[in-house]
Design a protein around this motif. Structure first.
Motif, PDB file in Angstrom:
ATOM      1  N   LEU A 225      -4.952 -23.179 -88.835  1.00 47.16           N
ATOM      2  CA  LEU A 225      -5.761 -22.712 -89.961  1.00 47.16           C
ATOM      3  C   LEU A 225      -5.759 -21.184 -89.926  1.00 47.16           C
ATOM      4  N   ASN A 226      -4.741 -20.614 -90.590  1.00 48.42           N
ATOM      5  CA  ASN A 226      -4.548 -19.166 -90.582  1.00 48.42           C
ATOM      6  C   ASN A 226      -4.413 -18.658 -92.013  1.00 48.42           C
ATOM      7  N   MET A 227      -3.912 -17.425 -92.177  1.00 50.81           N
ATOM      8  CA  MET A 227      -3.849 -16.829 -93.510  1.00 50.81           C
ATOM      9  C   MET A 227      -2.934 -17.591 -94.463  1.00 50.81           C
ATOM     10  N   VAL A 228      -1.999 -18.363 -93.948  1.00 52.91           N
ATOM     11  CA  VAL A 228      -1.118 -19.172 -94.799  1.00 52.91           C
ATOM     12  C   VAL A 228      -1.849 -20.427 -95.270  1.00 52.91           C
ATOM     13  N   ALA A 229      -2.586 -21.057 -94.366  1.00 49.50           N
ATOM     14  CA  ALA A 229      -3.246 -22.330 -94.676  1.00 49.50           C
ATOM     15  C   ALA A 229      -4.605 -22.165 -95.351  1.00 49.50           C
ATOM     16  N   ALA A 230      -5.253 -21.012 -95.169  1.00 52.60           N
ATOM     17  CA  ALA A 230      -6.604 -20.816 -95.703  1.00 52.60           C
ATOM     18  C   ALA A 230      -6.702 -21.067 -97.209  1.00 52.60           C
ATOM     19  N   PRO A 231      -5.792 -20.514 -98.027  1.00 48.61           N
ATOM     20  CA  PRO A 231      -5.885 -20.791 -99.470  1.00 48.61           C
ATOM     21  C   PRO A 231      -5.703 -22.272 -99.807  1.00 48.61           C
ATOM     22  N   LYS A 232      -4.880 -22.969 -99.017  1.00 44.64           N
ATOM     23  CA  LYS A 232      -4.679 -24.407 -99.246  1.00 44.64           C
ATOM     24  C   LYS A 232      -5.976 -25.169 -99.009  1.00 44.64           C
ATOM     25  N   LEU A 233      -6.691 -24.818 -97.933  1.00 43.23           N
ATOM     26  CA  LEU A 233      -7.963 -25.481 -97.646  1.00 43.23           C
ATOM     27  C   LEU A 233      -8.942 -25.251 -98.791  1.00 43.23           C
ATOM     28  N   LYS A 234      -9.038 -24.016 -99.260  1.00 44.48           N
ATOM     29  CA  LYS A 234      -9.949 -23.712-100.370  1.00 44.48           C
ATOM     30  C   LYS A 234      -9.580 -24.519-101.613  1.00 44.48           C
ATOM     31  N   ASP A 235      -8.285 -24.638-101.895  1.00 43.28           N
ATOM     32  CA  ASP A 235      -7.832 -25.409-103.061  1.00 43.28           C
ATOM     33  C   ASP A 235      -8.208 -26.881-102.932  1.00 43.28           C
TER      34      ASP A 235
ATOM     35  N   GLN B 257     -20.705 -33.807-100.842  1.00 41.37           N
ATOM     36  CA  GLN B 257     -20.829 -33.712 -99.390  1.00 41.37           C
ATOM     37  C   GLN B 257     -19.428 -33.772 -98.792  1.00 41.37           C
ATOM     38  N   ILE B 258     -19.019 -32.631 -98.222  1.00 37.11           N
ATOM     39  CA  ILE B 258     -17.659 -32.490 -97.695  1.00 37.11           C
ATOM     40  C   ILE B 258     -17.733 -32.303 -96.182  1.00 37.11           C
ATOM     41  N   VAL B 259     -16.894 -33.020 -95.462  1.00 36.54           N
ATOM     42  CA  VAL B 259     -16.735 -32.818 -94.024  1.00 36.54           C
ATOM     43  C   VAL B 259     -15.303 -32.352 -93.787  1.00 36.54           C
ATOM     44  N   VAL B 260     -15.147 -31.194 -93.159  1.00 39.06           N
ATOM     45  CA  VAL B 260     -13.825 -30.727 -92.759  1.00 39.06           C
ATOM     46  C   VAL B 260     -13.643 -31.148 -91.308  1.00 39.06           C
ATOM     47  N   GLU B 261     -12.730 -32.078 -91.083  1.00 34.38           N
ATOM     48  CA  GLU B 261     -12.462 -32.652 -89.770  1.00 34.38           C
ATOM     49  C   GLU B 261     -11.370 -31.802 -89.125  1.00 34.38           C
ATOM     50  N   LEU B 262     -11.707 -31.146 -88.010  1.00 35.63           N
ATOM     51  CA  LEU B 262     -10.812 -30.165 -87.408  1.00 35.63           C
ATOM     52  C   LEU B 262     -10.152 -30.635 -86.114  1.00 35.63           C
ATOM     53  N   GLY B 263     -10.224 -31.900 -85.809  1.00 40.95           N
ATOM     54  CA  GLY B 263      -9.707 -32.426 -84.547  1.00 40.95           C
ATOM     55  C   GLY B 263      -8.247 -32.117 -84.284  1.00 40.95           C
ATOM     56  N   GLN B 264      -7.432 -32.027 -85.325  1.00 45.38           N
ATOM     57  CA  GLN B 264      -6.005 -31.753 -85.162  1.00 45.38           C
ATOM     58  C   GLN B 264      -5.659 -30.299 -85.505  1.00 45.38           C
ATOM     59  N   THR B 265      -6.682 -29.445 -85.553  1.00 44.34           N
ATOM     60  CA  THR B 265      -6.468 -28.025 -85.827  1.00 44.34           C
ATOM     61  C   THR B 265      -6.253 -27.327 -84.495  1.00 44.34           C
TER      62      THR B 265
ATOM     63  N   LEU C  27     -13.383 -21.433 -94.494  1.00 42.95           N
ATOM     64  CA  LEU C  27     -14.483 -22.380 -94.279  1.00 42.95           C
ATOM     65  C   LEU C  27     -15.771 -21.883 -94.920  1.00 42.95           C
ATOM     66  N   ILE C  28     -16.050 -20.585 -94.794  1.00 36.93           N
ATOM     67  CA  ILE C  28     -17.256 -20.011 -95.391  1.00 36.93           C
ATOM     68  C   ILE C  28     -17.173 -20.083 -96.915  1.00 36.93           C
ATOM     69  N   SER C  29     -16.001 -19.785 -97.466  1.00 35.46           N
ATOM     70  CA  SER C  29     -15.811 -19.885 -98.927  1.00 35.46           C
ATOM     71  C   SER C  29     -16.037 -21.309 -99.405  1.00 35.46           C
ATOM     72  N   CYS C  30     -15.529 -22.270 -98.651  1.00 39.07           N
ATOM     73  CA  CYS C  30     -15.699 -23.680 -99.008  1.00 39.07           C
ATOM     74  C   CYS C  30     -17.169 -24.082 -98.930  1.00 39.07           C
ATOM     75  N   LEU C  31     -17.878 -23.569 -97.925  1.00 37.36           N
ATOM     76  CA  LEU C  31     -19.308 -23.838 -97.803  1.00 37.36           C
ATOM     77  C   LEU C  31     -20.050 -23.313 -99.028  1.00 37.36           C
ATOM     78  N   LYS C  32     -19.714 -22.099 -99.463  1.00 28.79           N
ATOM     79  CA  LYS C  32     -20.348 -21.519-100.648  1.00 28.79           C
ATOM     80  C   LYS C  32     -20.055 -22.349-101.892  1.00 28.79           C
ATOM     81  N   LEU C  33     -18.800 -22.788-102.046  1.00 29.32           N
ATOM     82  CA  LEU C  33     -18.433 -23.630-103.190  1.00 29.32           C
ATOM     83  C   LEU C  33     -19.269 -24.899-103.222  1.00 29.32           C
TER      84      LEU C  33
END
Length: 110
Positions: free
Chosen positions: A20-30, A42-50, A61-67
């Motif tokens: 989860l870096n600068m390449v993947a961050a926009p994908k997560l937000k999308d 209610q969204i859960v971001v499961e990070l076990g394989q991160t 993650l913070i942007s997604c929380l705000k959304l």
């Protein structure tokens, strides 16, 4: 990083696999914005394989929380690996994004 989405009765789970870096961050937000747009609150971001997260991932993650909160919902994180937890703790963001052991305990039914 690849993301998969699983919709459950009371929450939507977004699973990330990889870095989860600068390449993947926009994908997560999308992905999260799409789910919120589809009605998930209610969204859960499961990070076990991160395997790695940098400041861009944390920002996403913070942007997604705000959304989620702007949509009268919430976002929680689950199954946080040690490296990701260390980033959260060093930035004190573990107080804002409380890690849960698994997705089910992040939004318990009832």
């Amino acid at each position: 990083m690849q993301f998969t989405v699983e919709r459950h009765d009371t929450y939507t789970e977004v699973k990330g696999e990889g870095r989860l870096n600068m390449v993947a961050a926009p994908k997560l937000k999308d992905v999260v914005a799409t789910e919120i747009g589809a009605g998930s609150r209610q969204i859960v971001v499961e990070l076990g394989q991160t395997e790695f997260m940098d400041s861009s991932g944390l920002g996403a993650l913070i942007s997604c929380l705000k959304l989620a909160r702007q949509a009268s919902g919430d976002l929680r994180i689950a199954n946080v690996p040690p490296q990701v937890l260390m980033v959260l703790q060093l930035t004190s963001m573990d107080r804002v994004l409380t890690p849960y052991p698994d997705a089910v305990s992040a939004f318990p039914a009832g």
